[in-house]
Write a protein that holds these residues in place. Structure first.
Motif, PDB file in Angstrom:
ATOM      1  N   ILE A 127      39.819  74.011  73.881  1.00 40.09           N
ATOM      2  CA  ILE A 127      38.425  74.306  74.205  1.00 40.09           C
ATOM      3  C   ILE A 127      37.548  73.341  73.421  1.00 40.09           C
ATOM      4  CG2 ILE A 127      36.596  76.039  74.102  1.00 40.09           C
ATOM      5  CD1 ILE A 127      38.885  78.145  74.092  1.00 40.09           C
ATOM      6  N   VAL A 128      36.550  72.784  74.095  1.00 34.37           N
ATOM      7  CA  VAL A 128      35.617  71.862  73.469  1.00 34.37           C
ATOM      8  C   VAL A 128      34.196  72.376  73.674  1.00 34.37           C
ATOM      9  CG1 VAL A 128      34.689  69.511  73.496  1.00 34.37           C
ATOM     10  CG2 VAL A 128      37.143  69.898  73.806  1.00 34.37           C
ATOM     11  N   VAL A 129      33.434  72.431  72.597  1.00 32.61           N
ATOM     12  CA  VAL A 129      32.058  72.924  72.639  1.00 32.61           C
ATOM     13  C   VAL A 129      31.162  71.984  71.850  1.00 32.61           C
ATOM     14  CG1 VAL A 129      32.769  75.345  72.895  1.00 32.61           C
ATOM     15  CG2 VAL A 129      32.374  74.378  70.597  1.00 32.61           C
ATOM     16  N   ASN A 130      29.856  72.206  71.926  1.00 31.61           N
ATOM     17  CA  ASN A 130      28.916  71.488  71.091  1.00 31.61           C
ATOM     18  C   ASN A 130      29.153  71.847  69.629  1.00 31.61           C
ATOM     19  OD1 ASN A 130      25.974  71.640  69.659  1.00 31.61           O
ATOM     20  ND2 ASN A 130      26.113  69.901  71.057  1.00 31.61           N
ATOM     21  N   GLU A 131      28.959  70.883  68.741  1.00 32.46           N
ATOM     22  CA  GLU A 131      29.254  71.104  67.321  1.00 32.46           C
ATOM     23  C   GLU A 131      28.419  72.219  66.697  1.00 32.46           C
ATOM     24  OE1 GLU A 131      26.275  67.588  65.579  1.00 32.46           O
ATOM     25  OE2 GLU A 131      28.457  67.338  65.517  1.00 32.46           O
ATOM     26  N   VAL A 136      31.810  80.381  70.182  1.00 32.85           N
ATOM     27  CA  VAL A 136      33.078  80.232  70.882  1.00 32.85           C
ATOM     28  C   VAL A 136      34.132  79.744  69.894  1.00 32.85           C
ATOM     29  CG1 VAL A 136      34.324  79.044  72.712  1.00 32.85           C
ATOM     30  CG2 VAL A 136      31.954  79.759  73.082  1.00 32.85           C
ATOM     31  N   LYS A 137      35.109  80.589  69.640  1.00 32.38           N
ATOM     32  CA  LYS A 137      36.188  80.235  68.714  1.00 32.38           C
ATOM     33  C   LYS A 137      37.568  80.311  69.368  1.00 32.38           C
ATOM     34  CE  LYS A 137      33.766  81.729  64.512  1.00 32.38           C
ATOM     35  NZ  LYS A 137      32.473  82.039  65.133  1.00 32.38           N
ATOM     36  N   SER A 138      37.637  80.921  70.551  1.00 31.55           N
ATOM     37  CA  SER A 138      38.899  81.048  71.272  1.00 31.55           C
ATOM     38  C   SER A 138      38.591  81.175  72.753  1.00 31.55           C
ATOM     39  CB  SER A 138      39.681  82.279  70.794  1.00 31.55           C
ATOM     40  OG  SER A 138      39.033  83.470  71.225  1.00 31.55           O
ATOM     41  N   ILE A 139      39.631  81.171  73.573  1.00 38.42           N
ATOM     42  CA  ILE A 139      39.412  81.227  75.019  1.00 38.42           C
ATOM     43  C   ILE A 139      38.786  82.551  75.450  1.00 38.42           C
ATOM     44  CG2 ILE A 139      41.762  82.081  75.520  1.00 38.42           C
ATOM     45  CD1 ILE A 139      41.601  80.285  78.077  1.00 38.42           C
ATOM     46  N   ASP A 140      39.083  83.612  74.745  1.00 38.27           N
ATOM     47  CA  ASP A 140      38.492  84.896  75.124  1.00 38.27           C
ATOM     48  C   ASP A 140      36.993  84.937  74.885  1.00 38.27           C
ATOM     49  OD1 ASP A 140      40.897  86.015  76.016  1.00 38.27           O
ATOM     50  OD2 ASP A 140      41.479  86.553  73.982  1.00 38.27           O
ATOM     51  N   ASP A 141      36.489  84.049  74.045  1.00 37.48           N
ATOM     52  CA  ASP A 141      35.042  83.969  73.825  1.00 37.48           C
ATOM     53  C   ASP A 141      34.325  83.275  74.972  1.00 37.48           C
ATOM     54  OD1 ASP A 141      35.188  85.211  71.326  1.00 37.48           O
ATOM     55  OD2 ASP A 141      35.594  83.315  70.303  1.00 37.48           O
ATOM     56  N   ALA A 190      31.161  75.125  77.524  1.00 42.04           N
ATOM     57  CA  ALA A 190      32.425  74.564  77.054  1.00 42.04           C
ATOM     58  C   ALA A 190      33.081  73.756  78.152  1.00 42.04           C
ATOM     59  CB  ALA A 190      33.364  75.689  76.615  1.00 42.04           C
ATOM     60  N   THR A 191      34.080  72.988  77.761  1.00 40.93           N
ATOM     61  CA  THR A 191      34.982  72.336  78.687  1.00 40.93           C
ATOM     62  C   THR A 191      36.388  72.446  78.105  1.00 40.93           C
ATOM     63  OG1 THR A 191      35.400  70.330  79.985  1.00 40.93           O
ATOM     64  CG2 THR A 191      34.774  70.032  77.675  1.00 40.93           C
ATOM     65  N   ILE A 192      37.375  72.001  78.868  1.00 40.94           N
ATOM     66  CA  ILE A 192      38.759  71.970  78.394  1.00 40.94           C
ATOM     67  C   ILE A 192      39.158  70.508  78.324  1.00 40.94           C
ATOM     68  CG2 ILE A 192      41.111  72.780  78.749  1.00 40.94           C
ATOM     69  CD1 ILE A 192      39.108  75.044  78.393  1.00 40.94           C
ATOM     70  N   GLN A 208      28.498  64.856  69.879  1.00 40.54           N
ATOM     71  CA  GLN A 208      28.287  66.055  69.052  1.00 40.54           C
ATOM     72  C   GLN A 208      29.166  67.221  69.524  1.00 40.54           C
ATOM     73  OE1 GLN A 208      23.996  66.785  68.915  1.00 40.54           O
ATOM     74  NE2 GLN A 208      23.627  64.579  68.937  1.00 40.54           N
ATOM     75  N   GLN A 209      30.448  66.926  69.699  1.00 37.66           N
ATOM     76  CA  GLN A 209      31.394  67.924  70.186  1.00 37.66           C
ATOM     77  C   GLN A 209      32.402  68.281  69.097  1.00 37.66           C
ATOM     78  OE1 GLN A 209      33.197  66.106  73.617  1.00 37.66           O
ATOM     79  NE2 GLN A 209      31.265  65.981  74.747  1.00 37.66           N
ATOM     80  N   LYS A 210      33.070  69.412  69.304  1.00 45.21           N
ATOM     81  CA  LYS A 210      34.157  69.804  68.406  1.00 45.21           C
ATOM     82  C   LYS A 210      35.209  70.582  69.182  1.00 45.21           C
ATOM     83  CE  LYS A 210      31.931  74.112  66.800  1.00 45.21           C
ATOM     84  NZ  LYS A 210      31.375  74.843  65.631  1.00 45.21           N
ATOM     85  N   VAL A 211      36.430  70.541  68.676  1.00 50.44           N
ATOM     86  CA  VAL A 211      37.541  71.318  69.223  1.00 50.44           C
ATOM     87  C   VAL A 211      37.595  72.647  68.500  1.00 50.44           C
ATOM     88  CG1 VAL A 211      40.061  71.456  69.370  1.00 50.44           C
ATOM     89  CG2 VAL A 211      38.892  69.303  69.885  1.00 50.44           C
ATOM     90  N   VAL A 212      37.776  73.739  69.259  1.00 48.02           N
ATOM     91  CA  VAL A 212      37.882  75.059  68.640  1.00 48.02           C
ATOM     92  C   VAL A 212      39.158  75.746  69.108  1.00 48.02           C
ATOM     93  CG1 VAL A 212      35.386  75.356  68.379  1.00 48.02           C
ATOM     94  CG2 VAL A 212      36.509  76.154  70.463  1.00 48.02           C
ATOM     95  N   GLY A 213      39.697  76.581  68.248  1.00 49.04           N
ATOM     96  CA  GLY A 213      40.876  77.371  68.599  1.00 49.04           C
ATOM     97  C   GLY A 213      42.145  76.537  68.637  1.00 49.04           C
TER      98      GLY A 213
END
Length: 265
Positions: A127-131, A136-141, A190-192, A208-213
């Motif tokens: 999962i990729v979101v804005n920094e 959003v910390k996991s797919i269920d979020d 988010a995107t994948i 300004q993106q980050k990977v989460v989970g």
């Protein structure tokens, strides 16, 4: 030394249609027939296949195909670039001979096409979101959130299946146009994608993106060919094994992706 020719999408389509799918042959210096192969790829996949600042098509998949072509004297590879969503149709309609665009195996593709047997990369989906997004910390979020993916891609298939099986309620958007800006401005949540794509976007586009989970899926990736092109598939596999043993595949992965993603599970 052989050179791969880049055929722009705006080139004369009639000529390409006539030349693709094993129709063109030339002669090498030793009078051996050389078969022209049209390789379909894209221009907007950071680190994988993209146009650099000098207007050159490059990236991990592109440079690996060039390395393979150098060893295959009986073939001459020629790139044809297009949007990702047009690659499978172009392969099905014989406009190209194989796809180099991080293609992971799925049943729908296996029914119509041929994957070579030797994987050349491992594709980690995250999962990729804005920094600045800390919700959003996991797919269920991603429940009731907007998630942008490319149509027909493995991230899209994964998200569709997870959304249905887990009743997540995420809104899946099939567009990655200006995705960096969409994530930055909150038009999508988010995107994948992959860590190496995020690193590239942050470095070159201030995304300004980050990977989460944790990783959602680690898929081996292959080249995708027409069903009846087993001879070419076998030769690609032979050369891939050689390039791995020589350290070329590992070196290209480190150069373009920042780590050795060519290793097996």
């Amino acid at each position: 030394m052989k050179k791969i020719i880049l055929v722009a999408l705006v080139s004369a389509m009639g000529l390409l249609g006539a030349c693709s799918s094993n129709a063109v042959q030339s002669k090498s210096n030793d009078n051996t027939a050389v078969q022209k192969i049209i390789v379909g790829t894209g221009t907007q996949f950071p680190s994988i296949c993209f146009i650099d600042d000098n207007g050159k098509l490059t990236g991990y998949d592109v440079e690996l195909v060039r390395a393979i072509d150098e060893k295959l004297e009986e073939y001459e590879f020629e790139f044809k670039t297009m949007d990702f969503t047009n690659l499978l149709l172009s392969l099905e309609t014989n406009k190209i001979d194989f796809i180099a665009h991080q293609m992971a195996v799925n049943e729908e593709r296996k029914e119509k096409f041929l994957f070579n047997e030797e994987p050349y990369n491992i594709f980690p989906l995250h999962i990729v979101v804005n920094e600045n997004n800390n919700n959003v910390k996991s797919i269920d979020d991603l429940a009731r959130k907007k998630v942008a993916v490319s149509a027909t891609s493995n991230p899209a298939l994964f998200m569709e299946n997870y959304n249905k099986e887990h009743k997540l309620g995420a809104e899946i958007l099939y567009s990655t146009t200006d995705l960096n800006n969409q994530l930055r401005t909150g038009r999508v949540d988010a995107t994948i994608s992959t860590p190496f794509a995020v690193d590239f976007n942050n470095k070159y586009a201030d995304a300004q993106q980050k990977v989460v989970g944790e990783s959602l899926l680690n898929s081996e990736v292959f080249f995708l060919l027409q069903k009846d092109n087993k001879a070419l598939s076998n030769r690609i596999d032979e050369v891939l094994v050689e390039l791995k043993e020589e350290g070329v595949v590992s070196a290209l992965s480190k150069e373009w992706l920042g780590a050795d993603y060519s290793v097996e599970f």
